[in-house]
Scaffold this motif. Structure first.
Motif, PDB file in Angstrom:
ATOM      1  N   GLU A  61       0.844  -1.184   0.000  1.00 11.10           N
ATOM      2  CA  GLU A  61       0.000   0.000   0.000  1.00 11.10           C
ATOM      3  C   GLU A  61       0.882   1.238   0.000  1.00 11.10           C
ATOM      4  OE1 GLU A  61      -3.778   2.081   2.263  1.00 11.10           O
ATOM      5  OE2 GLU A  61      -2.934   0.246   3.097  1.00 11.10           O
ATOM      6  N   VAL A  62       0.529   2.217  -0.818  1.00  9.19           N
ATOM      7  CA  VAL A  62       1.282   3.464  -0.919  1.00  9.19           C
ATOM      8  C   VAL A  62       0.630   4.476   0.022  1.00  9.19           C
ATOM      9  CG1 VAL A  62       2.078   5.307  -2.436  1.00  9.19           C
ATOM     10  CG2 VAL A  62       1.785   2.974  -3.339  1.00  9.19           C
ATOM     11  N   LEU A  63       1.425   4.998   0.950  1.00  9.57           N
ATOM     12  CA  LEU A  63       0.937   5.970   1.925  1.00  9.57           C
ATOM     13  C   LEU A  63       1.662   7.290   1.710  1.00  9.57           C
ATOM     14  CD1 LEU A  63       1.114   3.654   5.060  1.00  9.57           C
ATOM     15  CD2 LEU A  63      -0.904   4.179   3.686  1.00  9.57           C
ATOM     16  N   PRO A  64       0.942   8.341   1.309  1.00  5.62           N
ATOM     17  CA  PRO A  64       1.606   9.636   1.135  1.00  5.62           C
ATOM     18  C   PRO A  64       2.074  10.171   2.485  1.00  5.62           C
ATOM     19  CG  PRO A  64      -0.761   9.817   0.717  1.00  5.62           C
ATOM     20  CD  PRO A  64      -0.476   8.381   1.019  1.00  5.62           C
ATOM     21  N   THR A  65       3.121  10.966   2.446  1.00  7.11           N
ATOM     22  CA  THR A  65       3.650  11.589   3.650  1.00  7.11           C
ATOM     23  C   THR A  65       3.556  13.109   3.501  1.00  7.11           C
ATOM     24  OG1 THR A  65       5.914  11.702   2.817  1.00  7.11           O
ATOM     25  CG2 THR A  65       5.286   9.686   3.997  1.00  7.11           C
ATOM     26  N   GLU A  66       3.898  13.804   4.554  1.00  9.36           N
ATOM     27  CA  GLU A  66       3.893  15.269   4.493  1.00  9.36           C
ATOM     28  C   GLU A  66       4.947  15.792   3.531  1.00  9.36           C
ATOM     29  OE1 GLU A  66       4.099  17.001   8.383  1.00  9.36           O
ATOM     30  OE2 GLU A  66       2.432  15.790   9.117  1.00  9.36           O
ATOM     31  N   ASP A  67       6.027  15.053   3.357  1.00  3.87           N
ATOM     32  CA  ASP A  67       7.101  15.430   2.445  1.00  3.87           C
ATOM     33  C   ASP A  67       6.767  14.895   1.053  1.00  3.87           C
ATOM     34  OD1 ASP A  67       9.406  15.795   0.963  1.00  3.87           O
ATOM     35  OD2 ASP A  67      10.741  15.066   2.538  1.00  3.87           O
ATOM     36  N   PRO A  68       6.515  15.769   0.068  1.00  2.00           N
ATOM     37  CA  PRO A  68       6.141  15.289  -1.266  1.00  2.00           C
ATOM     38  C   PRO A  68       7.246  14.504  -1.971  1.00  2.00           C
ATOM     39  CG  PRO A  68       6.489  17.663  -1.285  1.00  2.00           C
ATOM     40  CD  PRO A  68       6.586  17.220   0.150  1.00  2.00           C
ATOM     41  N   GLU A  69       8.457  14.546  -1.447  1.00  2.00           N
ATOM     42  CA  GLU A  69       9.560  13.796  -2.031  1.00  2.00           C
ATOM     43  C   GLU A  69       9.554  12.329  -1.613  1.00  2.00           C
ATOM     44  OE1 GLU A  69      11.983  14.958  -4.223  1.00  2.00           O
ATOM     45  OE2 GLU A  69      10.627  16.669  -4.339  1.00  2.00           O
ATOM     46  N   TYR A  70       8.753  11.985  -0.619  1.00  2.00           N
ATOM     47  CA  TYR A  70       8.731  10.624  -0.078  1.00  2.00           C
ATOM     48  C   TYR A  70       7.319  10.073  -0.036  1.00  2.00           C
ATOM     49  CZ  TYR A  70      13.485  11.133   1.727  1.00  2.00           C
ATOM     50  OH  TYR A  70      14.839  11.303   1.844  1.00  2.00           O
ATOM     51  N   ASP A  71       7.210   8.793  -0.281  1.00  2.00           N
ATOM     52  CA  ASP A  71       6.006   8.032  -0.001  1.00  2.00           C
ATOM     53  C   ASP A  71       6.440   6.886   0.905  1.00  2.00           C
ATOM     54  OD1 ASP A  71       4.804   8.336  -3.359  1.00  2.00           O
ATOM     55  OD2 ASP A  71       4.079   9.390  -1.583  1.00  2.00           O
TER      56      ASP A  71
END
Length: 100
Positions: A61-71
């Motif tokens: 599962e792909v979970l977005p993070t607050e940092d757009p450079e990282y998932d």
């Protein structure tokens, strides 16, 4: 046990179909991205490991993070959900891949 794997988008190879993830042990693992499946506002990545010893796919599962450079990518413990995601993937990508 929840396996969280971080992905630094800067480390993705030039071809966007390939990705290197760092697992919870600090080991880098490279994958080919076969595709994604969206389900109930969740996104799942279907990956093929480059490891020659492993001929199966991995669904995370792909979970977005607050940092757009990282998932973050996390393992799915629910076998029924894994089966449903894989069946949807096969339906969506019929003709692109051969399934056994």
């Amino acid at each position: 046990m929840s396996d969280i794997i971080e992905n630094n988008l800067d480390e993705i190879e030039e071809n966007e179909n390939y990705i290197t993830l760092t697992d919870e042990n600090g080991e880098d693992v490279s994958f080919e991205i076969l595709g994604t499946v969206e389900r109930e506002e969740r996104v799942f990545a279907v990956l093929l490991p480059f490891d020659e010893e492993d001929d199966g796919i991995v669904i995370l599962e792909v979970l977005p993070t607050e940092d757009p450079e990282y998932d973050e990518f996390t393992a799915i413990e629910d076998e029924a959900l894994l089966d449903e995601i894989f069946e949807e993937f096969k339906k969506n990508y019929k003709g692109e891949y051969e399934f056994e």
